[in-house]
Design a protein around this motif. Structure first.
Motif: not given
Ligand code: NAD
Length: 479
Positions: A233-236, A252-254, A240-241
């Motif tokens: 999720t952190a990299a996602g 995004l599959e987190l 995303a940003a």
């Protein structure tokens, strides 16, 4: 099979990398060098994106082929992968610790299944339909391929999670730059060899193993049209940003922290068996959808804790390449340390350790003994954060409403399971869960149905016919 590789697969050829940097992979159970590949840099990403761009923009190229012609090529790619299945599954297990039986199903069989599924799905797809407009004239509605895709995947199921992107994306007519994770790069070479053997046009698929900096560069590359990411999720959030600023489509599959809701009517003797292990501890707990929060009714709490502890405590831990092994090692020392850090946190927050919590007595390998904590409160760190290892937390609930409330009280919403003998009750609870997928008395992702998460578990869906839409642009032509 040579474990050391000197070239990158870009533009349909094996090319010399821009730098001499390398990625070396250690075996998860041996801690010894398994092999190495060149580490892709920004220059290599430039070359790969240029090749994918040229392949996509070719007026007679991949994007403009009849879907049936693309489908033929995808079947050839499936054939080429299937010819390498033994080497691929062994390499994946050796690199990330996935047990060989699971690797055969997930990493060996599924990519071919997905390629054939999407090939057949788009084969007869007209791609353009005409509908009656509301203004008295017909409207043509076309689905066109989105363009160049940057596909970035993690190490826990590298072949499958690549295929969930390239299979629908290639079928739609997109071209790809695939960036595997440094922990599992060796199998990506075999994938590139299969692409070459299948005779896909140069540049349609490019494979550049690299770390996160080169990955971030790829995400922001001006010639990339779409990003497909699976990972933390952190990299996602960072990806995303970037995509938000660029208005670039992204899926995004987190991460996840799914709940196994054990209802009070459950027959524990039946429920506590192989499907429960798969739902909660698949891939040694390194599965994004694993139901690691076990919600148990207070009326039967001790019974559930005992049953889960006895099931988990009885699992065979060992060499992932031994078919009798049920739980293999963590993928890396870093991942093992992270999991152990969470076990320590569970202890220090006052959860009761009922089984595991140690390293098994094996001489080498990044092993963690499967672990169960009881008396866990849903606010504790081990109930909130994704551990990504074989650690379960048993949390008590009072009634069905409380179980649903606890299941939904999570930052994440990817998977989940309901365990009961009552089908109607199972469906009722499943419908109330705020999550992208739910399994009833088992959890097995069905490739025909959309898979993905809500909340911090991601954006968009993979699998099923829906996944093709991720790689298409819709255009209306008003006549
Ligand atoms: P990670 O996010 O650290 O890395 C995943 C991939 O992204 C790697 O290839 C990495 O090099 C790359 N990467 C990292 N930061 C990047 C950035 N800023 N820009 C571009 N690329 C970047 O995750 P991981 O530790 O390799 O994998 C474990 C995570 O993946 C877990 O959180 C797990 O839940 C998640 N996961 C999700 C699914 C799903 O389908 N939802 C499936 C499997 C794994």
């Amino acid at each position: 099979m040579n474990p050391h590789h000197d070239a990158l697969f870009i533009g349909g050829r094996w090319v010399t990398p821009a730098s001499g940097e390398r990625i070396t992979v250690l075996g998860a159970s041996t801690e010894e060098i398994l092999g190495s590949v060149p580490a892709g840099t920004e220059k290599d990403m430039d070359a790969a994106v240029a090749a994918a761009r040229a392949a996509f923009d070719d007026p007679d190229g991949w994007a403009h082929w009849e879907p049936a012609r693309r489908a033929e090529a995808l079947h050839r790619l499936a054939d080429a992968l299937e010819r390498r299945v033994k080497d691929i599954t062994h390499l994946v297990s050796a690199q990330n610790g996935m047990t060989i039986g699971l690797s055969e199903q997930v990493e060996g069989a599924l990519p071919g299944v997905l390629l054939r599924y999407y090939a057949d799905l788009v084969r007869d797809e007209p791609g353009e339909s005409v509908r009656d407009g509301m203004l008295g004239a017909p409207v043509h509605v076309r689905r066109e391929p989105l363009g160049v895709v940057a596909a970035i995947v993690p190490w826990n199921a590298p072949q499958l999670l690549s295929a969930t992107k390239y299979a629908p994306g290639l079928a739609a007519g997109c071209t790809f730059v695939l960036k595997p994770s440094p922990e599992t790069v060796l199998d990506s070479v075999l994938f590139a060899e299969a692409v070459e053997e299948a005779g896909l046009p140069p540049g349609v698929v490019n494979v550049v193993p690299a770390g996160r900096e080169a990955g971030a560069y790829l995400v922001s590359h001006p010639d990339v049209d779409k990003v497909a990411f699976t990972g933390s999720t952190a990299a996602g959030r960072r990806i995303a940003a970037t995509c938000g600023a660029l208005l670039r489509p992204v899926t995004l599959e987190l991460g996840g922290k799914s709940a196994a809701v054990i209802l009070d009517d459950v027959d524990l003797a039946t429920a506590m068996s192989e499907p429960f292990v798969r739902a909660t501890l698949l891939a040694n707990g390194q599965a994004c959808f694993a139901s690691t929060r076990i919600l148990a009714p207070r009326s039967r709490y001790d019974e559930v804790v005992d049953a889960v502890a006895s099931l988990v405590g009885g699992l065979t831990v060992g060499d992932p390449l031994d078919p009798t092994t049920q739980v293999g090692p963590m993928a890396s020392a870093r991942q093992r340390d992270r999991v152990e850090g969470y076990i320590e946190k569970g202890r220090s927050e006052g959860a009761r350790l009922v089984v595991g919590g140690t390293r098994p007595s094996l001489e080498k390998g990044y092993y963690v003994t499967p672990t169960v904590f009881a008396d866990v409160d849903n606010t504790q760190v081990i109930a909130r954060e994704e551990i990504f290892g074989p650690v379960l937390a048993v949390i008590p609930y009072t009634d069905e409403d409380d179980a649903v409330r606890l299941a939904n009280d999570s930052e994440y919403g990817l998977g989940g399971t309901v365990w009961t003998d009552d089908d109607e009750r199972a469906l009722r609870v499943a419908r109330r869960m705020h999550t992208g997928t739910v399994g009833l008395n088992h959890y097995t992702v069905d490739p025909a149905a959309p898979f993905g998460g809500v909340k911090a578990s991601g954006l968009g869906r993979e699998f099923g016919p829906e996944a093709v839409f991720n790689y298409q642009q819709v255009k209306s032509i008003y006549r």
